[in-house]
Enzyme design. Structure first.
Site, short mmCIF file in Angstrom:
data_model
loop_
_atom_site.label_atom_id
_atom_site.label_comp_id
_atom_site.label_asym_id
_atom_site.label_seq_id
_atom_site.Cartn_x
_atom_site.Cartn_y
_atom_site.Cartn_z
N LYS A 52 15.95 -0.75 4.52
CA LYS A 52 14.72 -1.09 3.79
C LYS A 52 14.65 -2.59 3.54
O LYS A 52 13.60 -3.21 3.71
CB LYS A 52 14.66 -0.31 2.48
CG LYS A 52 14.36 1.18 2.70
CD LYS A 52 14.58 2.06 1.48
CE LYS A 52 14.44 3.53 1.87
NZ LYS A 52 14.75 4.48 0.79
N GLN A 96 16.41 4.92 -5.39
CA GLN A 96 17.03 5.64 -4.26
C GLN A 96 17.70 6.92 -4.76
O GLN A 96 18.47 6.90 -5.72
CB GLN A 96 18.06 4.72 -3.58
CG GLN A 96 18.67 5.27 -2.32
CD GLN A 96 17.67 5.45 -1.18
OE1 GLN A 96 16.73 4.68 -1.03
NE2 GLN A 96 17.86 6.48 -0.39
N ASP A 119 7.21 5.31 -3.43
CA ASP A 119 7.79 6.50 -2.81
C ASP A 119 6.87 7.71 -2.93
O ASP A 119 7.07 8.73 -2.26
CB ASP A 119 9.12 6.86 -3.50
CG ASP A 119 10.34 6.57 -2.64
OD1 ASP A 119 10.20 6.58 -1.40
OD2 ASP A 119 11.42 6.36 -3.20
N1 GUN Z 1 16.80 9.45 -0.42
C1 GUN Z 1 16.62 9.95 0.82
N2 GUN Z 1 15.39 9.62 1.27
C2 GUN Z 1 14.79 8.92 0.30
C3 GUN Z 1 13.51 8.29 0.18
O1 GUN Z 1 12.65 8.34 1.05
N3 GUN Z 1 13.29 7.64 -0.99
C4 GUN Z 1 14.20 7.61 -1.99
N4 GUN Z 1 13.87 6.96 -3.10
N5 GUN Z 1 15.38 8.16 -1.91
C5 GUN Z 1 15.66 8.81 -0.77
#
Ligand code: GUN
Length: 281
Positions: A52, A96, A119
């Site tokens: 990211k 996350q 998200d």
């Molecule tokens: N953990 C696994 N995939 C994701 C995601 O797309 N966003 C977040 N915040 N955590 C994750």
């Protein structure tokens, strides 16, 4: 033989187009900024947030990381979220998952200002999606919709079968597909006769997280097969949920792993950060 849906390439094009939007914002003196919070040291999460941050850098989005100790309290986590909510320089906040088990992730997601919820996990955004309103949509489902669009795959009136009912992928994907007029079925661990249901799918989407669980006998001739799984084998090889060799003999379109859905998830996150920034100015 199935046509391979090249998520890596579509994600690249998406990032290029987002970079132009970011450049335009920068000319007006605005730089989109994403804050990422991670608690503990989950290895997969580390890889995800590294990807990211790299993607942010590529399109010119500012990025800041808050790595918290695994013993962080709920209050400390919520206080940080509030601080980021109130910081006008931060346009998007991403917490996350997973979190260590002593923390309440739903309360944490709800504490994020829904206008910065890139998200799409805040109940407000989940609800707006269910109502078919414009909102921040969870990144993997919106990435899949973009893959359909880019390959001229019209899902209206089609039977879409989704394997997996997670809050991150399966559930929001139901809403995305419904909003595009598909007939949607969701299968999960308690579903009877998954094979039979899967075989009726014009579009089969697997988000289970088990290697090679989707076999040739579950796929209708010429179905579109979307593989959300990212599974690491003992050999270190990364594979999806779908037995790719078998499935590509039968499907009309298929996403590879890696290089299918994964890169789109990150691209759609950037899309949401740019969208949040524009809405906040
Ligand atoms: N953990 C696994 N995939 C994701 C995601 O797309 N966003 C977040 N915040 N955590 C994750």
């Amino acid at each position: 033989m199935a046509k391979i849906i090249n998520g890596k390439e579509i994600a690249k094009q998406t990032r290029e187009s987002l970079k132009k939007e970011v450049d335009e914002l920068k000319r007006k003196g605005i730089t989109p900024k994403l804050a990422v919070i991670m608690v503990g040291d989950n290895q997969a999460s580390k890889v995800y947030i590294k990807n990211k941050s790299k993607a942010c850098q590529e399109v010119g989005v500012e990025y800041e990381e808050h790595i918290l100790d695994k013993n962080t309290t709920q209050k400390e986590l919520l206080d940080l979220i509030e601080k980021l909510n109130n910081n006008k320089e931060i346009n998007g906040i991403l917490l996350q998952s997973p979190l260590p088990s002593h923390l309440d992730i739903q309360e944490a997601f709800q504490t994020i200002d829904y206008k910065k919820d890139v998200d799409g996990f805040h109940p407000m955004n989940v609800g707006k999606l269910a109502l078919g309103q414009d909102t921040f949509v969870s990144c993997t489902p919106s990435g899949i919709m973009k893959l359909f669009e880019a390959n001229d795959i019209d899902i209206s009136g089609k039977n879409v079968v989704i394997l997996g009912r997670s809050n991150i992928v399966g559930k929001p994907l139901v809403q995305c597909c419904l909003n595009k007029n598909a007939t949607v079925t969701i299968c999960h661990s308690k579903t009877k006769n998954i094979e039979e249901t899967a075989k009726k799918a014009d579009i089969l989407i697997s988000a289970i997280g088990k290697p090679n669980i989707v076999t040739e006998n579950m796929i209708k001739q010429d179905a579109v097969v979307i593989d959300v799984g990212i599974n690491k084998l003992e050999t270190g090889k990364i594979v999806g949920d779908v037995d790719f060799e078998q499935a590509s003999q039968k499907a009309s379109y298929i996403t590879p792993v890696p290089g299918g859905v994964g890169p789109m998830t990150v691209a759609m996150l950037l899309n949401n950060v740019v969208k949040a920034t524009k809405q906040q100015i």
